[in-house]
Design a protein around this motif. Structure first.
Motif, PDB file in Angstrom:
ATOM      1  N   MET A   1      68.307  67.340   0.116  1.00 47.92           N
ATOM      2  CA  MET A   1      68.745  68.498   0.892  1.00 47.92           C
ATOM      3  C   MET A   1      69.703  69.365   0.074  1.00 47.92           C
ATOM      4  O   MET A   1      69.600  70.601   0.065  1.00 47.92           O
ATOM      5  CB  MET A   1      69.430  68.028   2.177  1.00 47.92           C
ATOM      6  N   THR A   2      70.639  68.714  -0.615  1.00 49.34           N
ATOM      7  CA  THR A   2      71.586  69.452  -1.458  1.00 49.34           C
ATOM      8  C   THR A   2      70.867  70.195  -2.570  1.00 49.34           C
ATOM      9  O   THR A   2      71.178  71.346  -2.892  1.00 49.34           O
ATOM     10  CB  THR A   2      72.621  68.487  -2.058  1.00 49.34           C
ATOM     11  N   GLN A   3      69.869  69.538  -3.176  1.00 54.05           N
ATOM     12  CA  GLN A   3      69.102  70.157  -4.258  1.00 54.05           C
ATOM     13  C   GLN A   3      68.347  71.387  -3.753  1.00 54.05           C
ATOM     14  O   GLN A   3      68.301  72.426  -4.422  1.00 54.05           O
ATOM     15  CB  GLN A   3      68.129  69.134  -4.853  1.00 54.05           C
ATOM     16  N   LEU A   4      67.761  71.282  -2.561  1.00 53.71           N
ATOM     17  CA  LEU A   4      67.032  72.408  -1.990  1.00 53.71           C
ATOM     18  C   LEU A   4      67.962  73.581  -1.682  1.00 53.71           C
ATOM     19  O   LEU A   4      67.659  74.733  -2.012  1.00 53.71           O
ATOM     20  CB  LEU A   4      66.313  71.969  -0.712  1.00 53.71           C
ATOM     21  N   LYS A   5      69.081  73.298  -1.049  1.00 57.07           N
ATOM     22  CA  LYS A   5      70.013  74.369  -0.695  1.00 57.07           C
ATOM     23  C   LYS A   5      70.546  75.067  -1.941  1.00 57.07           C
ATOM     24  O   LYS A   5      70.697  76.289  -1.963  1.00 57.07           O
ATOM     25  CB  LYS A   5      71.161  73.805   0.132  1.00 57.07           C
ATOM     26  N   SER A   6      70.822  74.279  -2.977  1.00 50.40           N
ATOM     27  CA  SER A   6      71.321  74.856  -4.218  1.00 50.40           C
ATOM     28  C   SER A   6      70.255  75.710  -4.898  1.00 50.40           C
ATOM     29  O   SER A   6      70.536  76.788  -5.426  1.00 50.40           O
ATOM     30  CB  SER A   6      71.783  73.744  -5.158  1.00 50.40           C
ATOM     31  N   GLY A   7      69.012  75.236  -4.882  1.00 48.01           N
ATOM     32  CA  GLY A   7      67.929  75.957  -5.545  1.00 48.01           C
ATOM     33  C   GLY A   7      67.518  77.221  -4.826  1.00 48.01           C
ATOM     34  O   GLY A   7      66.961  78.135  -5.439  1.00 48.01           O
ATOM     35  N   LEU A   8      67.780  77.286  -3.516  1.00 44.63           N
ATOM     36  CA  LEU A   8      67.367  78.450  -2.729  1.00 44.63           C
ATOM     37  C   LEU A   8      68.580  79.280  -2.328  1.00 44.63           C
ATOM     38  O   LEU A   8      68.787  79.605  -1.161  1.00 44.63           O
ATOM     39  CB  LEU A   8      66.597  77.989  -1.483  1.00 44.63           C
TER      40      LEU A   8
END
Length: 338
Positions: A88-95
């Motif tokens: 979830m953290t990776q997705l939020k950071s990437g988007l």
């Protein structure tokens, strides 16, 4: 199918997805949690095979799921896992970009990285942009330049070849009608409005306006990118796919041409929530050994595109589904906040 058979099929599919090897009755007995005899396990497995949910590879006494078995597992037996905090953290950071195209590229990359398969994102169609201004310019007797300007500043130029010559006053009348009646509407809304109202105008002007809208609906060139793809090479590492060179070549031809993918994603866009195409359900032979998991995404509450993942039929659906679902939601939020 009784409860016992469901438990055994669920156990078999989960272990095959995890291990990649045909599952025997001994393994099922150990992991199913059922208090039954090995003979009972074998009888149930035989029934499942006759029903077409599992099959026996020639090289093993164990069983593997069929496409029909995967479909029943996905529809009725699977327990979807919540997305872990790290993903979830990776997705939020990437988007987190403020550039729409960068967000779309990042979404494809995130899907690929988190699943280790191929990530796909359909680029929103320009026809959904709100139109600000239209102008017809006379080039010669039967050639007209159409200039369309959208609220976000995009300018599209189209050349129309007509079957009759239009006068400057006719072109001005058509431009004025559009700008006074259709400003601030999306292209879809304009098309609906014109269908209802243009009967009152001259038939020639009607055809001219319809031709302009049809031209605006088309890509600017055949080279325009319609689908962003990331991580295609991940599929080269999948045993079930890499061993069939012919199928792999056809699969990569689909990635290169993109037309079939665009049609699939466009079809998924008309459905709600996550859609799963297993093997031949996609209707495209090169995807017969693959599964496609998709979800539409929105801008300001309006569906504008679809994203998804292509991988082998032996994928961890319970983990892939929430990745696709949450990526679509985060991309929708990011694009809506531009």
């Amino acid at each position: 199918m009784d409860k016992r058979a469901q438990i055994l099929l669920k156990t078999l599919v989960e272990h095959y997805i995890s291990e990649g090897q045909p599952i025997g009755s001994r393994t099922l007995l150990q992991h199913s949690g059922l208090d039954v005899s090995p003979a009972t396990i074998r009888n149930v497995m035989s029934d499942l095979e006759q029903l077409g949910f599992i099959t026996s590879p020639h090289t093993s006494a164990g069983r593997v799921p069929t496409k029909k078995g995967y479909r029943l597992f996905v529809d009725s037996l699977m327990t979807v896992q919540p997305l872990d905090q790290r993903a979830m953290t990776q997705l939020k950071s990437g988007l987190s970009s403020h550039n729409p195209q960068a967000l779309i590229n990042s979404a494809a990359d995130m899907l690929s990285q988190l699943t280790q398969f191929a990530g796909l994102v359909m680029i929103p169609k320009r026809t959904r942009n709100v139109l600000k201004h239209l102008e017809f310019l006379h080039l010669n007797d039967k050639k007209i330049l159409v200039i369309l300007v959208t609220e976000d500043g995009q300018v599209q130029n189209r050349i129309l070849l007509t079957d009759k010559a239009f006068t400057a006053s006719e072109l001005t009348a058509a431009s004025n009608y559009f700008n006074s009646h259709c400003q601030g509407l999306s292209l879809e809304e304009v098309q609906t409005k014109l269908k209802q109202e243009l009967q009152q105008m001259q038939a020639d002007i009607n055809r001219l306006m319809s031709a302009a809208l049809d031209a605006a609906s088309q890509p600017e060139s055949s080279e325009q990118e319609t689908v962003v793809i990331a991580g295609e090479r991940n599929l080269l590492q999948v045993d079930e796919l890499s061993t069939n060179v012919g199928s792999l070549r056809k699969l990569f031809e689909i990635f290169e041409r993109r037309t079939a993918l665009m049609q699939l994603l466009d079809h998924s866009q008309r459905a709600e929530g996550v859609q799963i195409f297993i093997g031949g359900e996609s209707g495209y032979l090169p995807l017969d050994e693959c599964s496609l998991v998709t979800s539409p995404y929105e801008v300001d509450g309006q569906v504008v595109g679809t994203l998804g993942v292509i991988g082998p039929t032996r994928m961890a659906y319970e983990r892939i589904i929430p990745i696709v679902d949450i990526t679509a939601k985060l991309l929708s939020n990011a694009l809506s906040n531009q």
